[in-house]
Every structure is written in structure tokens, then in C-alpha cells.
Scaffold this motif. Structure first.
Motif, short mmCIF file in Angstrom:
data_model
loop_
_atom_site.label_atom_id
_atom_site.label_comp_id
_atom_site.label_asym_id
_atom_site.label_seq_id
_atom_site.Cartn_x
_atom_site.Cartn_y
_atom_site.Cartn_z
N LEU A 83 37.03 -0.37 55.98
CA LEU A 83 38.83 -0.28 57.89
C LEU A 83 39.39 -1.93 57.40
CD1 LEU A 83 38.65 0.61 59.97
CD2 LEU A 83 37.18 -0.89 61.47
N HIS A 103 38.43 5.56 66.46
CA HIS A 103 38.75 6.58 64.14
C HIS A 103 36.64 6.38 63.89
CE1 HIS A 103 37.33 1.68 65.02
NE2 HIS A 103 37.15 1.82 64.12
N LEU A 105 34.46 6.35 60.21
CA LEU A 105 34.67 7.21 58.77
C LEU A 105 34.78 8.72 58.51
CD1 LEU A 105 34.60 6.13 55.85
CD2 LEU A 105 32.51 5.81 55.65
N ASP A 123 36.89 6.18 50.55
CA ASP A 123 36.95 6.38 51.60
C ASP A 123 37.75 7.27 52.75
OD1 ASP A 123 34.09 5.25 51.83
OD2 ASP A 123 34.81 3.12 52.15
N TRP A 125 38.88 7.75 56.47
CA TRP A 125 38.95 7.55 58.30
C TRP A 125 39.48 8.23 58.81
CZ3 TRP A 125 35.74 3.66 59.88
CH2 TRP A 125 35.11 2.59 58.39
#
Length: 181
Positions: A83, A103, A105, A123, A125
Motif C-alpha cells: 500500500l 481503497h 486490494l 498487487d 489496488w
């Protein structure tokens, strides 16, 4: 002197197959990872209330995929969380501050490229932000253009072969669900 140069280079944490930190690091873009070693990359799907998604066009001089479109992102530096990295990358590349935006994931995938010595996790987001074009300040070393695109416009760029990672991340563009409320 060489040791001082090495210390100034960006370092990335290494992870195992299960995305657990190994305690080792690598120098950014030094593709000599061993089998079973991975670095972590992040991407940001930034969605406006009208459903449009921020995409950027890579500069032509990029070593790989110059001129292609993508969603903002980059490498996770040693000691950063996923993050923290996505917030930093988006701010560097677009000027947008997403720290207070809803937000989550959205997904993670793993890519094994043993022949290139470049194995990685990504990842992705998902952020909600009612951004205006006037808020975007592109990083000249990264991007030459941007737009707020509908998912079908992104798919059309992918069909032309000029949208980075599309086959790996296309499911995020099909999502209509909001994060908040």
C-alpha cells in the motif's frame, strides 16, 4: 567508492513463492534472481464515480513497451508495504494523493520468468477518486499522456496490443462494484 554507489541504488525486497519476505534484497532491475525468488510490483486502478479509470501512456524511450498504455504503478522498495508503494508510485507518476481515498486490494498475481531471472508478484489496488484532468501532473520520465477511460476503451487498446498487462489484469476492469457505501 563502488560500495557507496551500490548503497545509493534502489533496493527491492525478495519474497518466496508464497509471497513471504525472505529477508534478502536485490538492486532494482538486477535480474539475477534465483528460482523461487520474487520481487513485488504494484498497480493502481483509480476509478472515478462515472466508472472511468485513469490510464497513462508510457514514454517512447522506455526499455520495454514504450508508447503503450497502462495503469500507474511500479516497484515496491525495500521496507515498504504494498500500500505504501502504490501510494508513492501514483503520487510520483500522476501527482494524485490517494491516501484518504476508499481503497482495497483488488487482486494479486504471480509471474514466473526464470529464463529472464525476473519473477514477480503484482498487487493491484483499487481506489475511488473523483479526479479532474487538471489535477494530473505526469512524471516526464514515465509518461507522455493520460486519459480517463471506460473499460471498453481499455479493452480496445488491449485488442490493438498496446495496453500493458491487460491479459493478467482484465478482470479488474470488469468490476462495477464500489469500495465504499
Amino acid at each position: 567508492m563502488q560500495e557507496q554507489k551500490e548503497q545509493k541504488k534502489e533496493r527491492w525486497d525478495l519474497y518466496d513463492r508464497d509471497k513471504r519476505p525472505t529477508g534478502r534484497t536485490m538492486i532494482r532491475n538486477d535480474w539475477h534472481m534465483q528460482p523461487g525468488e520474487y520481487h513485488l510490483t504494484v498497480l493502481a486502478e483509480i476509478v472515478r464515480p462515472d466508472g472511468r479509470i485513469l490510464i497513462t501512456q508510457r514514454i517512447q524511450t522506455k526499455a520495454w513497451a514504450g508508447g503503450w498504455w497502462e495503469i500507474p504503478g511500479g516497484g515496491v522498495q525495500a521496507g515498504e508495504t504494498s500500500l505504501q508503494a502504490v501510494l508513492r508510485e501514483v503520487r510520483e507518476e500522476t501527482g494524485l494523493d490517494l491516501a484518504d481515498c476508499p481503497h482495497r486490494l483488488a487482486m494479486t498475481y504471480r509471474r514466473d520468468n526464470p529464463a529472464e531471472g525476473d519473477n514477480y508478484f503484482v498487487d493491484i489496488w483499487r481506489f475511488e477518486k473523483d479526479f479532474r484532468d487538471s489535477e494530473i501532473a505526469l512524471q516526464a520520465e514515465e509518461s507522455v499522456d493520460f486519459r480517463a477511460a471506460r473499460p471498453e476503451e481499455i479493452r480496445a487498446l488491449a485488442d490493438r496490443g498496446i495496453f500493458l498487462h491487460y491479459d493478467s489484469i482484465r478482470e479488474i476492469f470488469a468490476e462495477n462494484g464500489k469500495i465504499s457505501g
